[in-house]
Design a protein around this motif. Structure first.
Motif, PDB file in Angstrom:
ATOM      1  N   GLU A  39       0.813  -1.211   0.000  1.00  0.00           N
ATOM      2  CA  GLU A  39       0.000   0.000   0.000  1.00  0.00           C
ATOM      3  C   GLU A  39       0.850   1.266   0.000  1.00  0.00           C
ATOM      4  O   GLU A  39       0.334   2.366  -0.215  1.00  0.00           O
ATOM      5  CB  GLU A  39      -0.924  -0.006   1.213  1.00  0.00           C
ATOM      6  N   THR A 349      -9.079  -9.165  10.125  1.00  0.00           N
ATOM      7  CA  THR A 349     -10.095  -8.122  10.022  1.00  0.00           C
ATOM      8  C   THR A 349      -9.913  -7.125  11.166  1.00  0.00           C
ATOM      9  O   THR A 349      -9.285  -7.430  12.176  1.00  0.00           O
ATOM     10  CB  THR A 349     -11.510  -8.706  10.083  1.00  0.00           C
ATOM     11  N   ILE A 351      -8.447  -4.001  11.067  1.00  0.00           N
ATOM     12  CA  ILE A 351      -7.353  -3.028  11.027  1.00  0.00           C
ATOM     13  C   ILE A 351      -7.894  -1.617  10.788  1.00  0.00           C
ATOM     14  O   ILE A 351      -7.464  -0.648  11.425  1.00  0.00           O
ATOM     15  CB  ILE A 351      -6.319  -3.414   9.957  1.00  0.00           C
ATOM     16  N   GLU A 352      -8.850  -1.491   9.880  1.00  0.00           N
ATOM     17  CA  GLU A 352      -9.417  -0.173   9.591  1.00  0.00           C
ATOM     18  C   GLU A 352     -10.075   0.418  10.838  1.00  0.00           C
ATOM     19  O   GLU A 352      -9.910   1.613  11.129  1.00  0.00           O
ATOM     20  CB  GLU A 352     -10.432  -0.279   8.458  1.00  0.00           C
ATOM     21  N   ALA A 353     -10.775  -0.404  11.596  1.00  0.00           N
ATOM     22  CA  ALA A 353     -11.410   0.076  12.825  1.00  0.00           C
ATOM     23  C   ALA A 353     -10.368   0.513  13.845  1.00  0.00           C
ATOM     24  O   ALA A 353     -10.531   1.538  14.530  1.00  0.00           O
ATOM     25  CB  ALA A 353     -12.299  -1.019  13.420  1.00  0.00           C
ATOM     26  N   GLN A 355      -7.394   1.648  13.219  1.00  0.00           N
ATOM     27  CA  GLN A 355      -6.725   2.850  12.752  1.00  0.00           C
ATOM     28  C   GLN A 355      -7.678   4.043  12.613  1.00  0.00           C
ATOM     29  O   GLN A 355      -7.250   5.120  12.172  1.00  0.00           O
ATOM     30  CB  GLN A 355      -6.007   2.588  11.430  1.00  0.00           C
ATOM     31  N   ALA A 356      -8.925   3.873  13.025  1.00  0.00           N
ATOM     32  CA  ALA A 356      -9.829   5.020  13.082  1.00  0.00           C
ATOM     33  C   ALA A 356      -9.326   6.037  14.100  1.00  0.00           C
ATOM     34  O   ALA A 356      -9.605   7.232  13.983  1.00  0.00           O
ATOM     35  CB  ALA A 356     -11.236   4.559  13.439  1.00  0.00           C
ATOM     36  N   THR A 361      -1.302   3.233  14.473  1.00  0.00           N
ATOM     37  CA  THR A 361      -0.922   2.670  13.174  1.00  0.00           C
ATOM     38  C   THR A 361      -0.670   1.181  13.358  1.00  0.00           C
ATOM     39  O   THR A 361       0.024   0.777  14.292  1.00  0.00           O
ATOM     40  CB  THR A 361       0.342   3.329  12.603  1.00  0.00           C
ATOM     41  N   GLN A 364       2.136  -4.045   9.402  1.00  0.00           N
ATOM     42  CA  GLN A 364       1.990  -5.444   9.013  1.00  0.00           C
ATOM     43  C   GLN A 364       3.357  -6.109   8.882  1.00  0.00           C
ATOM     44  O   GLN A 364       4.295  -5.515   8.350  1.00  0.00           O
ATOM     45  CB  GLN A 364       1.217  -5.535   7.694  1.00  0.00           C
ATOM     46  N   ARG A 369      -1.563 -10.565   0.664  1.00  0.00           N
ATOM     47  CA  ARG A 369      -2.866 -10.368   0.048  1.00  0.00           C
ATOM     48  C   ARG A 369      -3.323 -11.657  -0.632  1.00  0.00           C
ATOM     49  O   ARG A 369      -2.565 -12.303  -1.347  1.00  0.00           O
ATOM     50  CB  ARG A 369      -2.789  -9.240  -0.989  1.00  0.00           C
ATOM     51  N   LYS A 404      -9.736  -4.551  18.668  1.00  0.00           N
ATOM     52  CA  LYS A 404     -10.586  -4.369  17.490  1.00  0.00           C
ATOM     53  C   LYS A 404     -10.163  -5.245  16.313  1.00  0.00           C
ATOM     54  O   LYS A 404     -10.866  -5.307  15.307  1.00  0.00           O
ATOM     55  CB  LYS A 404     -10.559  -2.904  17.068  1.00  0.00           C
ATOM     56  N   ILE A 405      -9.013  -5.905  16.433  1.00  0.00           N
ATOM     57  CA  ILE A 405      -8.456  -6.695  15.331  1.00  0.00           C
ATOM     58  C   ILE A 405      -8.669  -8.171  15.609  1.00  0.00           C
ATOM     59  O   ILE A 405      -8.519  -8.633  16.749  1.00  0.00           O
ATOM     60  CB  ILE A 405      -6.954  -6.385  15.149  1.00  0.00           C
TER      61      ILE A 405
END
Length: 427
Positions: A39, A349, A351-353, A355-356, A361, A364, A369, A404-405
């Motif tokens: 990314e 699952t 990670i986005e939550a 990093q909200a 940060t 990884q 992927r 959260k992860i």
């Protein structure tokens, strides 16, 4: 500036994130990279051990700076190959990388430089090593001479444990060629700290002191790992002591290597034991620690690409390096069974939550992927890293993000940073 970053772990993801923040970086290649680095730039299917391939790629793509993440390519001569190609490389040449590539070499350099370290003997014959162990008695530390992914060290509480470690390394060869020579040294007692410095061959600039957590389980129990978490700054080594510590454990090594015609350019990492008799060096690394790199770079205030290029070209300036006054804590989420056998391919699952929170940060490490899914591919999977106004708040924020992860069979230590909190409570 086109930059080639070599490596595939959490450290490399952290470096990639920070390099991407440098305005002068126009292209970033990562070889071989992981799910997170993809990314940040372009992953390149070249192994970090493929020095010839990396040099050819750097020449063909017009790379202007090479950044070595792990130690292996440096011990194989990555910097030497880039020097031949006329490309600056952040990391020492093969000779100086021997500080990490060979513990016997490192101990001899320490002895020559006058750096305080434990008394030791090196052995190539297991019988001679065992005879020495019998004569010295326990406790002792037995180390594989070569690279063993941070796992080639056994702190033996009994003579039998020390001799078993020698048999594992030299007879059973559990670490392969790394155990052909072993170091047997006195066991030091105290608390460990990590002290790193940017070096350009002549000058050094200390980084914030860290504490790593090598043992797999809470309370520093269980088998040794590559690192289950880290935090900085570490109160065991206050900022007021950085200059004196650099003069004690960094500058003498730089002078000794320069006198041998191999000036150290890169980051020099001294693993310290803070004993009753003062700080003693356990080992040197010739690259950022993983996971120390993650909290360090979260706190770094400066242009990382500019700093690394200055180290590589002999133009380092202390004014380039600044630090946030916040604390940072990194908690490693690993696959159950690590550092032994562990499952792979589990979907990640949350990670986005996590990093909200803008102060979190998720770096990884063992990820890849699989179509639209992110799945596990290694033992240490994620380095969940958070900033806070102080150590307690950074720790709380990091563990809130961990919660959260999710991936199946995820494990982590629950006590990252507790040593620092206890020390703060006493003072």
């Amino acid at each position: 500036m086109r930059v080639l970053l070599v490596g595939s772990g959490g450290r490399e993801h952290a470096l990639a994130v920070k390099l991407r923040q440098s305005p002068g970086v126009t292209e970033l290649f990562i070889a071989p990279g992981n799910g997170g680095t993809a990314e940040m730039g372009q992953n390149v299917p070249l192994a970090d051990s493929d020095v010839a391939g990396l040099a050819a790629f750097a020449r063909e793509t017009g790379v202007e700076l090479v950044v070595a993440g792990p130690e292996l390519p440096l011990t194989l001569g990555l910097s030497d190959a880039m020097a031949e190609a006329g490309i600056p490389c952040f990391g020492p040449d093969r000779f100086a990388a021997g500080l990490e590539g060979s513990k016997a070499f490192a101990k001899e350099i320490m002895r020559e430089a006058g750096v305080p370290t434990a008394d030791f003997r090196a052995f190539t014959d297991p019988a001679a090593a065992c005879a020495y162990i019998e004569a010295k008695g326990a406790p002792l530390v037995v180390k594989a001479d070569g690279l063993a992914a941070g796992k080639g060290v056994v702190v033996a509480g009994t003579v039998e444990e020390a001799k078993a470690a020698v048999a594992d390394m030299m007879v059973k060869k559990i670490f392969g060629p790394a155990g052909e020579t072993v170091i047997v040294e006195e066991a030091l007692s105290g608390e460990e700290a990590s002290f790193l410095a940017f070096c350009d061959g002549e000058r050094c600039v200390p980084l914030s002191a860290c504490q790593d957590h090598k043992a797999a389980f809470d309370g520093d129990t269980g088998p040794n790992t590559g690192g289950m978490g880290a935090y900085c700054p570490a109160p065991i080594l206050p900022e007021s002591e950085y200059g004196r510590m650099a003069d004690r454990v960094i500058v003498p090594i730089m002078r000794t290597l320069a006198a041998k015609g191999h000036p150290f350019r890169g980051v020099l990492y001294a693993g310290l034991m803070m004993t009753d008799k003062g700080p003693m060096v356990l080992e040197y690394n010739v690259r950022f620690g993983d996971p120390e790199c993650q909290p360090l770079l979260m706190r770094l205030r400066g242009d990382l690409a500019e700093i690394l290029l200055a180290c590589a070209t002999g133009s380092l300036n202390e004014a380039m390096v600044g630090w946030s006054r916040q604390s940072a804590v990194c908690v490693v989420m690993a696959a159950s069974g690590y550092p032994g056998n562990y499952p792979k391919g589990m979907e990640i699952t949350g990670i986005e939550a996590a990093q909200a929170d803008p102060e979190v940060t998720v770096f990884q490490a063992g990820t890849r992927r699989d179509g639209e899914r992110l799945v596990t591919s290694g033992g240490r999977v994620l380095g969940v890293t958070a900033l806070g106004a102080d150590l307690a708040r950074a720790k709380a924020r990091a563990y809130a993000a961990v919660a959260k992860i999710h991936f199946d069979n995820a494990v982590c230590r629950s006590d990252i940073g507790d040593k620092g909190l206890r020390r703060e409570a006493k003072t």
